[in-house]
Design a protein around this motif. Structure first.
Motif, mmCIF file in Angstrom:
data_model
loop_
_atom_site.group_PDB
_atom_site.id
_atom_site.type_symbol
_atom_site.label_atom_id
_atom_site.label_comp_id
_atom_site.label_asym_id
_atom_site.label_seq_id
_atom_site.Cartn_x
_atom_site.Cartn_y
_atom_site.Cartn_z
ATOM 1 N N PHE A 37 0.864 -1.172 0.000
ATOM 2 C CA PHE A 37 0.000 0.000 0.000
ATOM 3 C C PHE A 37 0.906 1.229 0.000
ATOM 4 C CE2 PHE A 37 -4.222 -1.801 0.981
ATOM 5 C CZ PHE A 37 -3.854 -3.107 1.280
ATOM 6 N N ARG A 38 0.326 2.383 -0.314
ATOM 7 C CA ARG A 38 1.096 3.607 -0.246
ATOM 8 C C ARG A 38 0.240 4.741 0.262
ATOM 9 N NH1 ARG A 38 2.023 4.689 -6.768
ATOM 10 N NH2 ARG A 38 -0.127 5.310 -7.260
ATOM 11 N N GLN A 39 0.915 5.738 0.813
ATOM 12 C CA GLN A 39 0.211 6.897 1.336
ATOM 13 C C GLN A 39 1.010 8.146 1.032
ATOM 14 O OE1 GLN A 39 -0.892 6.630 5.486
ATOM 15 N NE2 GLN A 39 -2.498 8.150 5.232
ATOM 16 N N GLU A 44 -5.322 9.406 1.697
ATOM 17 C CA GLU A 44 -5.543 8.158 2.403
ATOM 18 C C GLU A 44 -4.595 7.078 1.879
ATOM 19 O OE1 GLU A 44 -10.311 8.617 3.456
ATOM 20 O OE2 GLU A 44 -9.616 7.033 2.115
ATOM 21 N N ARG A 45 -4.391 6.077 2.720
ATOM 22 C CA ARG A 45 -3.576 4.945 2.292
ATOM 23 C C ARG A 45 -4.331 4.193 1.192
ATOM 24 N NH1 ARG A 45 -0.478 1.616 6.890
ATOM 25 N NH2 ARG A 45 -0.038 3.806 7.340
ATOM 26 N N GLU A 46 -3.600 3.844 0.125
ATOM 27 C CA GLU A 46 -4.247 3.195 -1.010
ATOM 28 C C GLU A 46 -3.532 1.907 -1.398
ATOM 29 O OE1 GLU A 46 -4.200 5.778 -4.410
ATOM 30 O OE2 GLU A 46 -2.040 5.590 -4.706
ATOM 31 N N ALA A 92 5.371 8.582 -2.382
ATOM 32 C CA ALA A 92 4.565 8.221 -1.216
ATOM 33 C C ALA A 92 5.423 7.399 -0.262
ATOM 34 C CB ALA A 92 3.342 7.401 -1.631
ATOM 35 N N VAL A 93 4.868 7.150 0.917
ATOM 36 C CA VAL A 93 5.433 6.142 1.796
ATOM 37 C C VAL A 93 4.772 4.817 1.433
ATOM 38 C CG1 VAL A 93 5.727 5.360 4.170
ATOM 39 C CG2 VAL A 93 5.825 7.809 3.637
ATOM 40 N N GLY A 116 6.963 1.304 6.858
ATOM 41 C CA GLY A 116 6.946 2.152 5.676
ATOM 42 C C GLY A 116 8.328 2.542 5.196
ATOM 43 N N THR A 117 8.444 2.753 3.898
ATOM 44 C CA THR A 117 9.677 3.235 3.286
ATOM 45 C C THR A 117 9.309 4.320 2.276
ATOM 46 O OG1 THR A 117 11.726 2.569 2.156
ATOM 47 C CG2 THR A 117 9.714 1.447 1.475
#
Length: 123
Positions: A37-39, A44-46, A92-93, A116-117
């Motif tokens: 996922f990414r944010q 919002e996180r997607e 994104a993260v 997260g990265t």
């Protein structure tokens, strides 16, 4: 203690590539569907991409289909995301996720998250 540890993020130019990795500890990865996922800031996180427990079924969002490839190595308890043809909007993260459900395609299905990265794509 369950841990998902991502690595491989960084700064890349538009059109470049990155490979993210996620190592699972205290989990048998083959018991979990996995996903990325990414944010982005203010969003919002997607969902980005997901793979079934033994890797036979893969999913990807329309935004990344054809550019990102998810894979897993259950022997190494590791999940990967190969990202190519990166765009600034991919900034994104990125989070690794593990789910006991059949699919890790929605945050409500996720049981464990990585920390997260950061991926930054410059124009």
């Amino acid at each position: 203690q369950v841990q998902l540890v991502e690595s491989g993020g960084g700064l890349v130019q538009t059109g470049g590539s990155l490979r993210l990795s996620c190592v699972l500890s205290s989990l048998t990865s083959s018991n979990y569907a996995m996903g990325w996922f990414r944010q982005a800031p203010g969003k919002e996180r997607e969902f980005v991409a997901a793979v079934s427990k033994i890797g036979g079924i893969r999913y990807a969002s329309d935004d990344v289909k054809g550019r990102f490839t998810i894979s897993r190595d259950n022997a190494q308890n590791t999940l990967f995301l190969q990202m190519s043809t990166l765009k600034p909007e991919d900034t994104a993260v990125y989070y690794c996720a593990a789910s006991r459900q059949l699919e890790a395609t929605t945050p409500t299905n996720v049981d464990y998250w990585g920390q997260g990265t950061q991926v930054t794509v410059s124009s």
